[in-house]
Design an enzyme around this catalytic site. Structure first.
Site, PDB file in Angstrom:
ATOM      1  N   TYR A 178       0.845  -1.192   0.000  1.00  0.00           N
ATOM      2  CA  TYR A 178       0.000   0.000   0.000  1.00  0.00           C
ATOM      3  C   TYR A 178       0.891   1.256   0.000  1.00  0.00           C
ATOM      4  CZ  TYR A 178      -3.439   3.377   1.662  1.00  0.00           C
ATOM      5  OH  TYR A 178      -4.232   4.480   1.801  1.00  0.00           O
ATOM      6  N   THR A 180       1.520   3.806   1.738  1.00  0.00           N
ATOM      7  CA  THR A 180       2.290   4.285   2.892  1.00  0.00           C
ATOM      8  C   THR A 180       3.219   3.227   3.467  1.00  0.00           C
ATOM      9  OG1 THR A 180       0.581   3.586   4.433  1.00  0.00           O
ATOM     10  CG2 THR A 180       0.442   5.858   3.616  1.00  0.00           C
ATOM     11  N   LYS A 181       3.222   2.024   2.914  1.00  0.00           N
ATOM     12  CA  LYS A 181       4.009   0.953   3.529  1.00  0.00           C
ATOM     13  C   LYS A 181       5.489   1.065   3.147  1.00  0.00           C
ATOM     14  CE  LYS A 181       0.456  -0.488   5.656  1.00  0.00           C
ATOM     15  NZ  LYS A 181      -0.641  -1.380   5.377  1.00  0.00           N
ATOM     16  N   THR A 182       6.333   0.226   3.752  1.00  0.00           N
ATOM     17  CA  THR A 182       7.785   0.400   3.618  1.00  0.00           C
ATOM     18  C   THR A 182       8.280   0.176   2.190  1.00  0.00           C
ATOM     19  OG1 THR A 182       8.105  -1.896   4.261  1.00  0.00           O
ATOM     20  CG2 THR A 182       8.266  -0.240   6.004  1.00  0.00           C
TER      21      THR A 182
END
Ligand SMILES: *Cc1c(COP(=O)(O)O)cnc(C)c1O
Length: 382
Positions: A178, A180-182
């Site tokens: 997604y 905003t994920k790393t």
């Protein structure tokens, strides 16, 4: 005044060129780049098989499907997680059974799992909160090896449990890409497993239940014929997303180091600071630092967590909260969840704020966050 967003994706020419290459090839949905992304991902996480999908939620759904979750089964999930963890259980008309989390680590408590386990328990879904791996060894011992463990590893790329990277051991481990994920592909997810049958079935289920390399039917290598063996889903990713993922995966370690440098700065500034409670990371874990949880000692402050967030916002700093415990939502209240059954989740929720932490944040920005946290807390001490 500085303006610091909660998140900014680390996108460089590598990602842009990867996507452009996919566009120029003229094949933009699931194809060769997806296969390559899966191979690289399996190699990186030490998993045997990696199955790419259009979200982590999709991969959690298919993970529960291939281990055989059925109506009436029970699946244990943490009370403090994102809605996706629990909703995938509800897709089956199975019952999510909520376990409280540890007040120091925010991780699902093995002793709570033990308490909630019944003869109907068919899976346990720990969440690696903020990137800190859950107590996998203790959870495995509660499961006795007979209840599959589906790891919600949406935050855990890369994270390490007792020296081993998350993904390299376990039943099925589900990652999120997604925005905003790393590691991001915009939207996307990956299921990693050592079980070939499960992997093969997830490959079929993600594309309408048709044979796993069906995408080849549009290329010279394939044939137009295919079979449908069961009802599947439209959960495939695309080569455009996979191109982004390939470029991001190459720098997953560098991006983790960049986040750790910010976390170190925050840790040094907030250590033993009156008004801030430490968030504990266990000695045998390495977190991805997907999130930086700050915990306000609200009993000794004249400011609530909500007021703190507003004050930070007025100073140009965006923060977030992970997570609103599920029992705060209308659906789950109607489902019979009560706050008094999850005192730790409730306690954490009153105090926790996620601070901005991402590779493109510079030192001046991190220091601006620190100065303002410290200034607000100092002014609002009891
Ligand atoms: C983001 C997230 C998910 C869902 O990931 P998607 O790829 O958006 O489906 C699941 N669980 C947790 C804990 C998450 O933070």
């Amino acid at each position: 005044m500085m303006q610091i967003p909660f998140h900014r994706a680390h996108i460089t020419d590598d990602e842009i060129n990867g996507v452009v290459d996919s566009l120029r090839k003229g094949w933009i949905t699931m194809g060769e780049k997806t296969v390559e992304f899966e191979k690289e991902f399996a190699a990186y996480t030490g998993g045997k098989h990696a199955v790419a999908m259009n979200s982590c939620t999709a991969s959690l759904h298919l993970a529960l499907k291939v281990i055989g979750i059925k109506e009436g089964d029970e699946v244990i999930v943490p009370a403090m997680t994102f809605a996706a963890t629990s909703e995938t259980v509800l897709y089956f008309n199975a019952k999510p059974v909520f376990a409280d989390v540890c007040p120091d680590t925010h991780l699902i408590l093995p002793e709570e799992i033990e308490k909630k386990k019944t003869s109907k328990t068919r899976a346990i879904m720990p969440v690696h909160y903020a990137g800190q791996p859950a107590d996998l060894e203790e959870i495995r011992s509660v499961s006795g090896g007979s209840i599959p463990i589906i790891e919600d590893a949406a935050h855990a790329l890369p994270s390490y449990y007792r020296g081993k990277i998350i993904g390299s051991e376990g039943d099925i481990i589900c990652f999120s890409f997604y925005a905003t994920k790393t590691v991001t592909t915009g939207e996307g997810g990956m299921a990693v497993t050592a079980n070939e049958d499960w992997a093969e079935r997830m490959r079929r289920l993600r594309l309408h239940g048709i044979s796993s390399d069906a995408w080849k039917r549009y290329t010279g290598a394939g044939t137009w014929k295919y079979d449908v063996t069961e009802v599947g889903y439209k959960y495939n990713t695309t080569d455009l997303n996979a191109a982004l993922g390939l470029a991001q995966l190459m720098k997953a370690d560098d991006m983790r180091w960049a986040r750790e440098r910010i976390a170190d700065r925050y840790n040094r500034a907030f250590k033993e600071f009156d008004g801030i409670l430490p968030y504990r990371i266990k000695d045998d874990r390495v977190t991805s630092w997907h999130l930086y949880p700050l915990r306000l000692d609200i009993d000794n402050l004249t400011i609530s967590r909500d007021e703190f967030i507003e004050e930070m916002k007025s100073r140009g700093i965006a923060t977030s909260v992970h997570f609103i415990p599920l029992h705060h939502f209308t659906y789950y209240r109607n489902f019979g969840m009560r706050a008094e059954d999850f005192p730790n989740a409730e306690w954490i929720f009153d105090r926790v704020v996620s601070l901005p932490i991402y590779p493109d944040m510079n030192e001046a920005e991190a220091d601006y966050v620190i100065e303002n946290v410290i200034d607000i807390v100092k002014k609002r001490r009891r």
